[in-house]
Scaffold this motif. Structure first.
Motif, short mmCIF file in Angstrom:
data_model
loop_
_atom_site.label_atom_id
_atom_site.label_comp_id
_atom_site.label_asym_id
_atom_site.label_seq_id
_atom_site.Cartn_x
_atom_site.Cartn_y
_atom_site.Cartn_z
N GLN A 35 0.74 -1.20 0.10
CA GLN A 35 0.03 -0.05 0.02
C GLN A 35 1.04 1.29 -0.02
OE1 GLN A 35 -3.20 -0.41 -0.60
NE2 GLN A 35 -2.67 -2.54 -0.59
N LEU A 36 2.02 1.20 0.71
CA LEU A 36 2.88 2.35 0.88
C LEU A 36 3.58 2.62 -0.57
CD1 LEU A 36 4.54 1.83 4.30
CD2 LEU A 36 3.17 3.76 3.52
N LEU A 37 3.96 1.64 -1.11
CA LEU A 37 4.59 1.52 -2.50
C LEU A 37 3.56 2.10 -3.70
CD1 LEU A 37 6.61 -1.63 -2.45
CD2 LEU A 37 7.52 0.60 -2.66
N ARG A 58 8.32 5.59 6.33
CA ARG A 58 7.29 4.45 6.60
C ARG A 58 7.68 3.22 5.97
NH1 ARG A 58 1.50 7.11 5.86
NH2 ARG A 58 1.15 6.68 8.18
N GLN A 59 8.36 3.13 4.72
CA GLN A 59 8.56 1.96 4.12
C GLN A 59 9.67 1.42 4.91
OE1 GLN A 59 9.23 2.09 -0.10
NE2 GLN A 59 7.94 3.74 -0.45
N ALA A 62 8.26 -0.34 7.81
CA ALA A 62 7.66 -1.54 7.36
C ALA A 62 8.68 -2.79 7.05
CB ALA A 62 6.71 -1.34 6.23
N LEU A 63 9.68 -2.44 6.34
CA LEU A 63 10.97 -3.37 6.19
C LEU A 63 11.54 -4.02 7.24
CD1 LEU A 63 12.32 -1.86 2.84
CD2 LEU A 63 10.93 -4.09 3.11
N ARG A 64 11.62 -2.94 8.22
CA ARG A 64 12.24 -3.51 9.50
C ARG A 64 11.48 -4.41 10.36
NH1 ARG A 64 12.02 -2.61 14.53
NH2 ARG A 64 10.32 -1.09 14.50
N VAL A 65 10.08 -4.17 10.70
CA VAL A 65 9.30 -4.95 11.06
C VAL A 65 9.07 -6.48 10.42
CG1 VAL A 65 6.94 -5.30 11.54
CG2 VAL A 65 7.99 -3.25 12.13
N SER A 66 8.95 -6.22 9.03
CA SER A 66 8.92 -7.56 8.14
C SER A 66 10.44 -8.34 8.25
CB SER A 66 8.94 -7.27 6.50
OG SER A 66 7.77 -6.61 6.43
N ARG A 67 11.61 -7.82 8.55
CA ARG A 67 12.62 -8.52 8.54
C ARG A 67 12.79 -9.28 9.93
NH1 ARG A 67 15.29 -3.80 5.92
NH2 ARG A 67 15.87 -4.48 3.76
N GLY A 68 12.19 -8.38 11.05
CA GLY A 68 11.86 -9.12 12.23
C GLY A 68 11.23 -10.38 12.37
#
Length: 175
Positions: A35-37, A58-59, A62-68
């Motif tokens: 959605q951000l993209l 914000r992206q 979101a990537l940081r959380v996804s990697r976690g």
């Protein structure tokens, strides 16, 4: 058996439920990134530089959380691999869905398809955004070359034949 000593079956059940929760959160996070993209694409077309800058921040989050979440998923898959006497590095979501049965298998298979679909959509949107950025940079570069006099421009009309060259920088022709 104490509460700390769980049977292998119960431990596998708990790990599988945890894995399903993590993969569902991972899908939600990737959907947020998509959605951000998509918003970034609109902002690029509209020329909203401030919006793009905020969106990129914000992206990154979101990537940081996804990697976690991905790290958590990998750790749980490693634990499950031990429970299935499987080589840890070979246990994937696809392989686990074959090992499991019933609702766990169906839910993980559905989540895996969702992850793959969202990931494909993210890659397509990312590619489109990169193309928009590259085109914008190209047009800006061409405009700057034209203003600096590095490209032939439309011949200027002057009263004197020895006036400014047509390819001279726009700034020096205006002066």
């Amino acid at each position: 058996m104490t509460t700390e000593q769980k049977s292998p079956s119960r431990q596998t059940d708990e790990l599988t439920r945890s894995l399903i929760k993590i993969v569902a959160r991972e899908a939600e996070q990737l959907d947020s990134l998509l959605q951000l993209l998509s918003r970034q694409q609109r902002m690029l077309v509209e020329g909203d530089a401030a919006g793009v800058a905020e969106n990129v921040a914000r992206q990154e989050e979101a990537l940081r959380v996804s990697r976690g979440l991905e790290a958590e998923r990998t750790a749980i898959l490693a634990q499950l691999g031990e429970n299935y006497d499987d080589r840890v590095e070979n246990l994937t979501l696809a392989r686990l869905t074959d090992l499991l049965s019933g609702t766990y298998s169906a839910r993980l298979r559905e989540l895996r398809r969702t992850l793959l679909s969202i990931s494909g959509n993210i890659e397509n949107t990312r590619r489109k955004n990169a193309m928009l950025i590259n085109r914008s940079m190209h047009y800006i570069g061409e405009t700057m070359k034209m203003m600096a006099g590095e490209m032939p421009t439309v011949q200027a009309y002057t009263e004197r034949p020895g006036g400014p060259r047509a390819s001279a920088a726009l700034i020096s022709r205006i002066g």
